[in-house]
Design a protein around this motif. Structure first.
Motif, PDB file in Angstrom:
ATOM      1  N   UNK A 147       3.971  -8.776   5.967  1.00  8.29           N
ATOM      2  CA  UNK A 147       3.855  -7.615   5.095  1.00  8.29           C
ATOM      3  C   UNK A 147       4.052  -8.059   3.647  1.00  8.29           C
ATOM      4  N   UNK A 148       3.203  -7.553   2.756  1.00  6.92           N
ATOM      5  CA  UNK A 148       3.254  -7.885   1.336  1.00  6.92           C
ATOM      6  C   UNK A 148       3.500  -6.592   0.578  1.00  6.92           C
ATOM      7  N   UNK A 149       4.456  -6.605  -0.339  1.00 13.78           N
ATOM      8  CA  UNK A 149       4.708  -5.434  -1.175  1.00 13.78           C
ATOM      9  C   UNK A 149       4.525  -5.807  -2.638  1.00 13.78           C
ATOM     10  N   UNK A 150       3.764  -4.988  -3.341  1.00 14.97           N
ATOM     11  CA  UNK A 150       3.505  -5.222  -4.766  1.00 14.97           C
ATOM     12  C   UNK A 150       4.728  -4.812  -5.581  1.00 14.97           C
ATOM     13  N   UNK A 151       5.066  -5.629  -6.525  1.00 12.94           N
ATOM     14  CA  UNK A 151       6.195  -5.357  -7.410  1.00 12.94           C
ATOM     15  C   UNK A 151       5.880  -4.130  -8.267  1.00 12.94           C
ATOM     16  N   UNK A 152       6.847  -3.260  -8.409  1.00 15.20           N
ATOM     17  CA  UNK A 152       6.745  -2.084  -9.277  1.00 15.20           C
ATOM     18  C   UNK A 152       5.681  -1.058  -8.881  1.00 15.20           C
ATOM     19  N   UNK A 153       5.235  -1.066  -7.646  1.00 16.26           N
ATOM     20  CA  UNK A 153       4.252  -0.071  -7.220  1.00 16.26           C
ATOM     21  C   UNK A 153       4.990   1.185  -6.783  1.00 16.26           C
ATOM     22  N   UNK A 154       4.531   2.325  -7.272  1.00 15.64           N
ATOM     23  CA  UNK A 154       5.132   3.603  -6.882  1.00 15.64           C
ATOM     24  C   UNK A 154       4.258   4.214  -5.785  1.00 15.64           C
ATOM     25  N   UNK A 155       4.813   4.373  -4.582  1.00 14.31           N
ATOM     26  CA  UNK A 155       4.015   4.921  -3.481  1.00 14.31           C
ATOM     27  C   UNK A 155       3.498   6.330  -3.773  1.00 14.31           C
ATOM     28  N   UNK A 200      -3.578   1.665   1.067  1.00 16.99           N
ATOM     29  CA  UNK A 200      -4.037   2.824   1.836  1.00 16.99           C
ATOM     30  C   UNK A 200      -4.749   3.795   0.890  1.00 16.99           C
ATOM     31  N   UNK A 201      -5.525   4.695   1.454  1.00 10.55           N
ATOM     32  CA  UNK A 201      -6.294   5.648   0.656  1.00 10.55           C
ATOM     33  C   UNK A 201      -5.396   6.552  -0.179  1.00 10.55           C
ATOM     34  N   UNK A 202      -4.259   6.971   0.365  1.00 10.80           N
ATOM     35  CA  UNK A 202      -3.362   7.847  -0.385  1.00 10.80           C
ATOM     36  C   UNK A 202      -2.864   7.175  -1.659  1.00 10.80           C
ATOM     37  N   UNK A 203      -2.469   5.913  -1.566  1.00 12.13           N
ATOM     38  CA  UNK A 203      -1.986   5.197  -2.748  1.00 12.13           C
ATOM     39  C   UNK A 203      -3.121   4.955  -3.740  1.00 12.13           C
ATOM     40  N   UNK A 204      -4.298   4.585  -3.235  1.00 10.60           N
ATOM     41  CA  UNK A 204      -5.449   4.341  -4.112  1.00 10.60           C
ATOM     42  C   UNK A 204      -5.760   5.584  -4.943  1.00 10.60           C
ATOM     43  N   UNK A 237       3.809   0.577   2.158  1.00  8.14           N
ATOM     44  CA  UNK A 237       4.114  -0.140   3.396  1.00  8.14           C
ATOM     45  C   UNK A 237       3.611   0.578   4.653  1.00  8.14           C
ATOM     46  N   UNK A 238       2.665   1.493   4.493  1.00 12.84           N
ATOM     47  CA  UNK A 238       2.058   2.182   5.639  1.00 12.84           C
ATOM     48  C   UNK A 238       1.324   1.172   6.508  1.00 12.84           C
ATOM     49  N   UNK A 239       1.468   1.290   7.815  1.00 11.91           N
ATOM     50  CA  UNK A 239       0.731   0.436   8.741  1.00 11.91           C
ATOM     51  C   UNK A 239      -0.766   0.674   8.598  1.00 11.91           C
ATOM     52  N   UNK A 288      -4.289  -8.025   6.042  1.00 11.98           N
ATOM     53  CA  UNK A 288      -2.897  -7.613   5.889  1.00 11.98           C
ATOM     54  C   UNK A 288      -2.628  -6.378   6.737  1.00 11.98           C
ATOM     55  N   UNK A 289      -1.406  -6.283   7.282  1.00 13.07           N
ATOM     56  CA  UNK A 289      -1.105  -5.220   8.243  1.00 13.07           C
ATOM     57  C   UNK A 289      -0.641  -3.907   7.633  1.00 13.07           C
ATOM     58  N   UNK A 290      -0.489  -3.868   6.287  1.00  9.54           N
ATOM     59  CA  UNK A 290       0.097  -2.665   5.692  1.00  9.54           C
ATOM     60  C   UNK A 290      -0.333  -2.506   4.240  1.00  9.54           C
TER      61      UNK A 290
END
Length: 81
Positions: A71-79, A32-36, A12-14, A5-7
């Motif tokens: 691009x895939x975005x998870x529902x209800x995810x807070x960046x 991404x590491x920041x979200x994890x 939605x970070x590349x 996956x590209x992001x």
């Protein structure tokens, strides 16, 4: 074969195929590491599974096995902030 996956599915970070700060779970949800760092217990918010660094893909292999552009975005995810 699953495509990389590209992001990040949360912010939605590349994330390039050679990016060494991408994480995946066993279902290959991609973060991404920041979200994890903001996930409860550093676990996948989709399935609750373990997250591990995503392996990189060499440029030579990308020619025949390109990363996804979808691009895939998870529902209800807070960046991550």
């Amino acid at each position: 074969m699953l495509e990389m996956r590209p992001s990040c599915e949360c912010c939605d970070r590349d994330l390039s195929p050679s990016d060494d700060v991408a994480f995946i779970c066993s279902f290959e949800c991609t973060w991404c590491a920041d979200c994890v760092d903001g996930f409860d217990g550093r676990r996948c918010p989709n399935c609750g599974g373990d997250l591990a660094l995503r392996p990189t893909r060499s440029p030579a292999k990308l020619a025949d096995n390109p990363a996804s552009t979808e691009r895939v975005l998870a529902k209800d995810c807070a960046p991550a902030r």
